[in-house]
Design a protein around this motif. Structure first.
Motif, PDB file in Angstrom:
ATOM      1  N   THR A 721       0.842  -1.191   0.000  1.00 54.96           N
ATOM      2  CA  THR A 721       0.000   0.000   0.000  1.00 54.96           C
ATOM      3  C   THR A 721       0.876   1.239   0.000  1.00 54.96           C
ATOM      4  OG1 THR A 721      -1.692  -1.166   1.223  1.00 54.96           O
ATOM      5  CG2 THR A 721      -1.817   1.235   1.226  1.00 54.96           C
ATOM      6  N   LYS A 722       0.629   2.159  -0.882  1.00 60.95           N
ATOM      7  CA  LYS A 722       1.418   3.381  -0.971  1.00 60.95           C
ATOM      8  C   LYS A 722       0.773   4.476  -0.123  1.00 60.95           C
ATOM      9  CE  LYS A 722       3.191   4.723  -4.784  1.00 60.95           C
ATOM     10  NZ  LYS A 722       3.359   5.206  -6.150  1.00 60.95           N
ATOM     11  N   LYS A 723       1.615   5.204   0.567  1.00 57.34           N
ATOM     12  CA  LYS A 723       1.125   6.312   1.376  1.00 57.34           C
ATOM     13  C   LYS A 723       0.951   7.544   0.511  1.00 57.34           C
ATOM     14  CE  LYS A 723       3.334   4.643   5.608  1.00 57.34           C
ATOM     15  NZ  LYS A 723       4.284   4.958   6.695  1.00 57.34           N
ATOM     16  N   THR A 724      -0.008   8.330   0.834  1.00 59.25           N
ATOM     17  CA  THR A 724      -0.237   9.556   0.096  1.00 59.25           C
ATOM     18  C   THR A 724      -0.498  10.693   1.063  1.00 59.25           C
ATOM     19  OG1 THR A 724      -1.619  10.638  -1.560  1.00 59.25           O
ATOM     20  CG2 THR A 724      -2.695   8.987  -0.156  1.00 59.25           C
ATOM     21  N   LYS A 725      -0.023  11.874   0.695  1.00 58.95           N
ATOM     22  CA  LYS A 725      -0.221  13.047   1.544  1.00 58.95           C
ATOM     23  C   LYS A 725      -1.603  13.647   1.352  1.00 58.95           C
ATOM     24  CE  LYS A 725       4.686  14.268   1.563  1.00 58.95           C
ATOM     25  NZ  LYS A 725       5.687  15.314   1.229  1.00 58.95           N
ATOM     26  N   SER A 726      -2.267  13.277   0.254  1.00 56.77           N
ATOM     27  CA  SER A 726      -3.564  13.876  -0.054  1.00 56.77           C
ATOM     28  C   SER A 726      -4.628  12.796  -0.099  1.00 56.77           C
ATOM     29  CB  SER A 726      -3.486  14.622  -1.394  1.00 56.77           C
ATOM     30  OG  SER A 726      -4.771  15.050  -1.784  1.00 56.77           O
ATOM     31  N   SER A 727      -5.828  13.127   0.324  1.00 61.66           N
ATOM     32  CA  SER A 727      -6.930  12.170   0.285  1.00 61.66           C
ATOM     33  C   SER A 727      -7.641  12.187  -1.056  1.00 61.66           C
ATOM     34  CB  SER A 727      -7.926  12.488   1.395  1.00 61.66           C
ATOM     35  OG  SER A 727      -8.439  13.808   1.233  1.00 61.66           O
ATOM     36  N   LYS A 728      -7.263  13.135  -1.925  1.00 63.86           N
ATOM     37  CA  LYS A 728      -7.906  13.226  -3.233  1.00 63.86           C
ATOM     38  C   LYS A 728      -7.447  12.073  -4.124  1.00 63.86           C
ATOM     39  CE  LYS A 728      -8.379  18.259  -3.196  1.00 63.86           C
ATOM     40  NZ  LYS A 728      -8.046  19.523  -3.899  1.00 63.86           N
ATOM     41  N   PRO A 729      -8.369  11.454  -4.874  1.00 66.22           N
ATOM     42  CA  PRO A 729      -7.966  10.351  -5.759  1.00 66.22           C
ATOM     43  C   PRO A 729      -7.075  10.852  -6.884  1.00 66.22           C
ATOM     44  CG  PRO A 729     -10.258  10.964  -6.124  1.00 66.22           C
ATOM     45  CD  PRO A 729      -9.816  11.720  -4.923  1.00 66.22           C
ATOM     46  N   LYS A 730      -6.101   9.999  -7.307  1.00 67.90           N
ATOM     47  CA  LYS A 730      -5.169  10.372  -8.359  1.00 67.90           C
ATOM     48  C   LYS A 730      -5.760  10.164  -9.745  1.00 67.90           C
ATOM     49  CE  LYS A 730      -0.965   9.285  -5.778  1.00 67.90           C
ATOM     50  NZ  LYS A 730       0.273   8.466  -5.763  1.00 67.90           N
ATOM     51  N   LEU A 731      -6.762   9.273  -9.828  1.00 65.64           N
ATOM     52  CA  LEU A 731      -7.316   8.970 -11.139  1.00 65.64           C
ATOM     53  C   LEU A 731      -8.773   8.545 -11.000  1.00 65.64           C
ATOM     54  CD1 LEU A 731      -6.109   5.467 -12.395  1.00 65.64           C
ATOM     55  CD2 LEU A 731      -6.340   6.102 -10.017  1.00 65.64           C
ATOM     56  N   LEU A 732      -9.412   8.454 -12.136  1.00 66.04           N
ATOM     57  CA  LEU A 732     -10.808   8.009 -12.183  1.00 66.04           C
ATOM     58  C   LEU A 732     -10.888   6.773 -13.064  1.00 66.04           C
ATOM     59  CD1 LEU A 732     -13.862   8.500 -11.600  1.00 66.04           C
ATOM     60  CD2 LEU A 732     -13.906   9.813 -13.738  1.00 66.04           C
ATOM     61  N   VAL A 733     -11.540   5.728 -12.568  1.00 67.65           N
ATOM     62  CA  VAL A 733     -11.765   4.508 -13.353  1.00 67.65           C
ATOM     63  C   VAL A 733     -13.190   4.560 -13.890  1.00 67.65           C
ATOM     64  CG1 VAL A 733     -11.849   1.997 -13.335  1.00 67.65           C
ATOM     65  CG2 VAL A 733     -10.140   3.200 -11.949  1.00 67.65           C
ATOM     66  N   VAL A 734     -13.316   4.485 -15.211  1.00 72.56           N
ATOM     67  CA  VAL A 734     -14.632   4.497 -15.873  1.00 72.56           C
ATOM     68  C   VAL A 734     -14.913   3.095 -16.396  1.00 72.56           C
ATOM     69  CG1 VAL A 734     -16.040   5.496 -17.703  1.00 72.56           C
ATOM     70  CG2 VAL A 734     -14.361   6.916 -16.504  1.00 72.56           C
ATOM     71  N   ASP A 735     -15.902   2.439 -15.820  1.00 74.03           N
ATOM     72  CA  ASP A 735     -16.291   1.080 -16.212  1.00 74.03           C
ATOM     73  C   ASP A 735     -17.386   1.188 -17.260  1.00 74.03           C
ATOM     74  OD1 ASP A 735     -17.195  -1.584 -16.357  1.00 74.03           O
ATOM     75  OD2 ASP A 735     -16.552  -1.942 -14.287  1.00 74.03           O
ATOM     76  N   ILE A 736     -17.124   0.704 -18.490  1.00 73.72           N
ATOM     77  CA  ILE A 736     -18.086   0.885 -19.584  1.00 73.72           C
ATOM     78  C   ILE A 736     -18.925  -0.364 -19.832  1.00 73.72           C
ATOM     79  CG2 ILE A 736     -16.599   2.605 -20.675  1.00 73.72           C
ATOM     80  CD1 ILE A 736     -15.883   0.442 -22.768  1.00 73.72           C
ATOM     81  N   ARG A 737     -18.891  -1.343 -18.922  1.00 68.95           N
ATOM     82  CA  ARG A 737     -19.748  -2.508 -19.069  1.00 68.95           C
ATOM     83  C   ARG A 737     -21.197  -2.113 -18.745  1.00 68.95           C
ATOM     84  NH1 ARG A 737     -17.665  -6.506 -14.895  1.00 68.95           N
ATOM     85  NH2 ARG A 737     -17.346  -4.529 -13.761  1.00 68.95           N
ATOM     86  N   ASN A 738     -22.123  -2.990 -19.063  1.00 65.40           N
ATOM     87  CA  ASN A 738     -23.516  -2.674 -18.736  1.00 65.40           C
ATOM     88  C   ASN A 738     -23.707  -2.705 -17.226  1.00 65.40           C
ATOM     89  OD1 ASN A 738     -24.092  -5.423 -17.881  1.00 65.40           O
ATOM     90  ND2 ASN A 738     -24.116  -5.961 -20.075  1.00 65.40           N
ATOM     91  N   SER A 739     -24.763  -2.127 -16.766  1.00 66.70           N
ATOM     92  CA  SER A 739     -24.984  -1.939 -15.323  1.00 66.70           C
ATOM     93  C   SER A 739     -25.072  -3.270 -14.579  1.00 66.70           C
ATOM     94  CB  SER A 739     -26.255  -1.120 -15.093  1.00 66.70           C
ATOM     95  OG  SER A 739     -27.372  -1.726 -15.720  1.00 66.70           O
ATOM     96  N   GLU A 740     -25.624  -4.325 -15.223  1.00 65.21           N
ATOM     97  CA  GLU A 740     -25.731  -5.617 -14.543  1.00 65.21           C
ATOM     98  C   GLU A 740     -24.347  -6.185 -14.233  1.00 65.21           C
ATOM     99  OE1 GLU A 740     -27.258  -4.855 -17.318  1.00 65.21           O
ATOM    100  OE2 GLU A 740     -29.398  -4.770 -16.774  1.00 65.21           O
ATOM    101  N   PHE A 777     -13.060  15.318 -13.444  1.00 70.57           N
ATOM    102  CA  PHE A 777     -11.730  14.672 -13.473  1.00 70.57           C
ATOM    103  C   PHE A 777     -10.961  15.015 -14.742  1.00 70.57           C
ATOM    104  CE2 PHE A 777     -13.050  12.214  -9.878  1.00 70.57           C
ATOM    105  CZ  PHE A 777     -11.878  11.761  -9.293  1.00 70.57           C
ATOM    106  N   LYS A 778     -11.474  15.916 -15.538  1.00 74.67           N
ATOM    107  CA  LYS A 778     -10.776  16.297 -16.763  1.00 74.67           C
ATOM    108  C   LYS A 778      -9.418  16.923 -16.410  1.00 74.67           C
ATOM    109  CE  LYS A 778     -11.625  18.533 -21.227  1.00 74.67           C
ATOM    110  NZ  LYS A 778     -12.582  19.316 -22.040  1.00 74.67           N
ATOM    111  N   GLY A 779      -8.356  16.362 -16.935  1.00 72.48           N
ATOM    112  CA  GLY A 779      -7.011  16.821 -16.600  1.00 72.48           C
ATOM    113  C   GLY A 779      -6.262  15.816 -15.750  1.00 72.48           C
TER     114      GLY A 779
END
Length: 830
Positions: A721-740, A777-779
């Motif tokens: 597990t990596k430690k981070t100084k900020s609680s903000k997420p570094k990236l966004l994961v977009v799951d494009i599968r159907n909702s089921e 999350f743009k950027g």
């Protein structure tokens, strides 16, 4: 080089003969000026180091073929001492072959060798005459005039015993007969008439007479080079109390530095060679109008103007004053000359002006390189670290991240590339003389390679180019010579002009790291993969520019091949390459992609405003690039790029790590420990080149995704597990599968935007519950996850069209994550 000690620096000047302006060489190009020829040939003199010889330091070229030489200088030269003590060149001491200008037997030399009138064996004869005089207590040939002395010396070749004849001639036969037998034998050896039978100085030292004397004098041995396998500190002597090294207030610490370092600092402190020579009236200049003749006849004859003496030879040596340099360094304490290598509290040595030094470290690089005090500290520190290489390799990397002092750049690069071992023996063993098919292409390329530089354009520079390039071709039979290899060789040869073996070793270490398989006979698949990854990097960091270049058809194939094949040495001058490569050598094989993107971003406005033809013209003569800005932006891009985004199937295989537990080390993106990551079960898989080309955005590995999401896995796929100084997420994961499918299991923190309903017919995002999140999350890094590769690639391409930066695709899709146990299943609603 040896320390300056009590010596001084001196400068003298002379002119090289000028060549006619209207004469060209056989290749149709202007002839190389004689001053440049001398400049190249002079460099070998800088390698002659001996405690009893003055050291040549530098040579510079001025106007009108003027050359200025800088060398170690002593007020009382050997010539002065010899003049006071009857010099050896006095006729009585001359060897017969010197007098006769080459009397020798046919067996003395091979037929093709021209006999030399003087040499080491001539000195042995002179030594014999001196020893003879010391034994008999009188000068020889005092009653004879010079012509008779020379005639007598030449007749000694017809006698059986030179010693007896000399003794009888001077009435001292009884004294000679009373000498010990070993002394008489030594005299006979020295006064052997024919040079071929006369011993050399080394052979003479084996005589019994010297058996008791020789141990009293330690023979000079050249110090082991930095990259040799032999111990460099075997004979190191240190004072009993090391702390006393820098306590003496009256010590001249500058005199303990090498003369090369002192001269470099002298120049930084405002030293001007031509100004020094002008002040001493060694250089006399006239206004051009004053050099015109007073009367000029039709036939060209002129009267009234005396010969201009400013171009005549004046061998006067001008002493270069160090007062200005010493005044500049007056606040530098003694401890700065002996930095503690184990002190991690500061990257810079201590000094009385520590605040100023720390402030200098924050200045632009070009200013730091001209700051005398700052460079002194950096040179001393790097000199100490390099002498401890490879044991201090990590600290060399650490300091190189701040900057590399120009004087130490050649050796520092070699250390960063991991060069070590018997490099000279390896280079000498390579056949560089036998003709090979590549010779013709090498001969064509060399005269076009960085010929604006005086050193590389000299005939000596061409010869060294030829040998180093040929050595590389011969020693790599599985690779071939491609145009551009000469440009790649140029920085290493320039920095190690007098050390071809080190230049060869550096180039041989550089190419596998950054240009693996680029020099295969058929390298098209390697180049195409490299350019495709570069195109994806442009889309990842600057989608707007990527969209525009793709629309006008200005693809990397049209401009980027010479960039990467030569690592930018074909497009930038050497002084820019030095600063660029100082940083490049600290990164892994993917760093050149970031340099390429940074160059495009400097030209961004002009590229976006122009079409295909204008872009072609723009790159045919690349505009001025701010190299410091390029380096800064390259590092920033490198830090934003996931490690696996630049994965290449044809890159150099990563070296095995010492950790066998499958744990991936957590290291900074841009650090001394940024090798290409080793392959694991979660690493990227190779895909066909056509599939890679069809994808606009790069793929990243499941390993990188887990690392960036700071997730913890158990079992076989263990990642710390990596430690981070900020609680903000570094990236966004977009799951494009159907909702089921998303509900059955998804990555923690991911959002679901089903591919089937994600975009409108016009290509815009369909408004939904997660559209706002995506836009926020743009950027930042956005990872597209799915189970159909084609859909994830299309989804990513749509976002790139909408100018979303830092879009990437999860390699292997959601199926790569399932075995890790990281998928989250939401609790059922009650």
């Amino acid at each position: 080089m040896f320390p300056l000690k009590d010596a001084e620096m001196g400068a003298f000047t002379f002119f090289a003969s000028a060549l006619p302006h209207d004469v060209c060489g056989s290749n149709g190009l202007p002839l190389t000026p004689n001053s440049i020829k001398i400049l190249g040939r002079f460099q070998i003199l800088k390698t002659i180091t001996h405690p009893r010889l003055c050291q040549y330091v530098d040579i510079s070229r001025g106007k009108h073929e003027r050359l200025v030489v800088v060398a170690e200088h002593c007020e009382r030269s050997l010539e002065d001492l010899l003049r006071e003590r009857k010099p050896v060149r006095y006729p009585s001491y001359l060897a017969p072959e010197v007098i006769a200008q080459g009397i020798f037997k046919t067996t003395d030399h091979v037929p093709s060798e021209k006999p030399l009138p003087s040499g080491p064996k001539s000195d042995v004869w002179s030594l014999g005459i001196i020893l003879f005089e010391l034994c008999v207590g009188r000068k020889l040939f005092q009653s004879l005039d010079i012509s008779e002395r020379l005639k007598f010396l030449l007749t000694l070749g017809c006698v059986d015993d030179t010693i007896i004849v000399l003794a009888e001639e001077h009435g001292c036969l009884d004294i000679i007969k009373d000498l010990p037998e070993n002394v008489i034998n030594l005299l006979k050896k020295c006064l052997t008439f024919h040079p071929s039978k006369r011993p050399t100085a080394d052979e003479l030292m084996q005589d019994k007479v010297f058996s008791e004397v020789s141990p009293l004098y330690t023979p000079f041995t050249k110090p082991a080079s930095l990259f040799s396998s032999s111990l460099r500190c075997a004979d190191l002597t240190l004072p009993e109390d090391i702390s006393q090294l820098c306590k003496d207030i009256n010590s001249d610490y500058l005199a303990e530095r090498s003369i090369e370092e002192v001269y470099y600092l002298w120049c930084l402190a405002g030293g001007d060679l031509e100004k020094e020579l002008v002040n001493k009236e060694i250089i006399r200049s006239k206004p051009p109008i004053c050099t015109l003749p007073n009367f000029l006849f039709e036939d060209g004859e002129s009267f009234g103007q005396g010969r201009d003496r400013s171009s005549l030879l004046d061998d006067t040596t001008v002493t270069l004053s160090l007062c200005q340099l010493r005044n500049r360094l007056k606040d530098v304490g003694g401890e700065a000359f002996y930095p503690l290598l184990e002190d991690d509290q500061s990257n810079l040595p201590h000094s009385n002006s520590n605040n100023e030094l720390s402030a200098a470290a924050t200045l632009p690089l070009i200013i730091r390189e001209r700051d005398t005090e700052y460079q002194l500290n950096r040179i001393i520190l790097f000199d100490r670290l390099l002498k401890a290489y490879p044991y201090k390799k990590n600290q060399i990397w650490k300091e190189a991240r701040i900057d590399i002092p120009p004087l130490m750049r050649g050796l520092t690069w070699a250390a960063l590339l991991g060069v070590e071992g018997a490099i000279h023996a390896k280079y000498d063993a390579i056949d560089k003389d036998t003709p090979i098919p590549t010779d013709r292409q090498i001969e064509v390329d060399i005269p076009r390679c960085h010929q604006y530089d005086e050193l590389l354009s000299s005939p000596e520079g061409h010869a060294k180019f030829r040998r180093v390039l040929k050595a590389w071709v011969v020693s790599h039979p599985d690779l071939v010579y491609w145009q551009g290899l000469d440009s790649l060789c140029a920085p290493f040869l320039y920095l190690n002009f007098n050390n071809e073996a080190l230049a060869y070793a550096c180039m041989s270490a550089f190419i596998p790291k950054y240009l693996y398989n680029f020099f295969l006979k058929d390298n098209s698949h390697v180049i195409q993969e490299y350019l495709t990854v570069f195109s994806q990097m442009i889309a990842f960091h600057d989608p707007e520019l990527s969209n525009h270049l793709n629309e006008i058809g200005f693809i990397p194939d049209l401009y980027a091949i010479p960039w990467f094949l030569t690592m930018f040495t074909h497009v930038f001058p050497l002084h820019k390459i030095f600063h660029l490569w100082d940083t490049l050598l600290l990164g892994n094989s993917s760093f050149p992609f970031c340099i390429g993107v940074a160059i495009l971003q400097q030209l961004r406005d002009r590229l976006l405003a122009n079409g295909f033809n204008e872009c072609i013209l723009l790159f045919s003569d690349l505009p001025e690039i701010d190299i410091e800005r390029c380096v800064r932006e390259s590092i920033n891009l490198f830090c934003w790029t996931p490690k696996s985004a630049t994965y290449r199937q044809h890159a150099q295989p990563p070296k095995p790590t010492s950790d066998s537990n499958g744990i991936r080390s957590s290291t900074p993106f841009f650090s001394t420990e940024c090798p290409d990551p080793p392959k694991t079960d979660l690493s990227r898989e190779s895909i066909p080149l056509n599939d890679l080309k069809s994808e606009v955005s790069p793929r990243i590995s499941a390993e990188d995704l887990i690392d960036l999401c700071e997730l913890t896995v158990t079992g076989h796929f263990k990642t710390p597990t990596k430690k981070t100084k900020s609680s903000k997420p570094k990236l966004l994961v977009v799951d494009i599968r159907n909702s089921e499918d998303f509900i059955r299991g998804h990555i923690s923190g991911s959002i679901n935007i089903p591919f089937s309903a994600a975009f409108t017919a016009e290509g815009e995002l369909t408004q939904g519950p997660f559209t706002t999140v995506l836009q926020s999350f743009k950027g930042k890094v956005i990872v597209i996850v799915g189970h159909v590769a084609k859909h994830t690639a299309e989804f990513a391409a749509h976002l790139v069209k909408m100018k979303y930066p830092r879009i990437c695709i999860l390699d292997g899709g959601i199926n790569k994550i399932k075995p890790t146990g990281l998928l989250t299943v939401p609790s059922p609603q009650i």
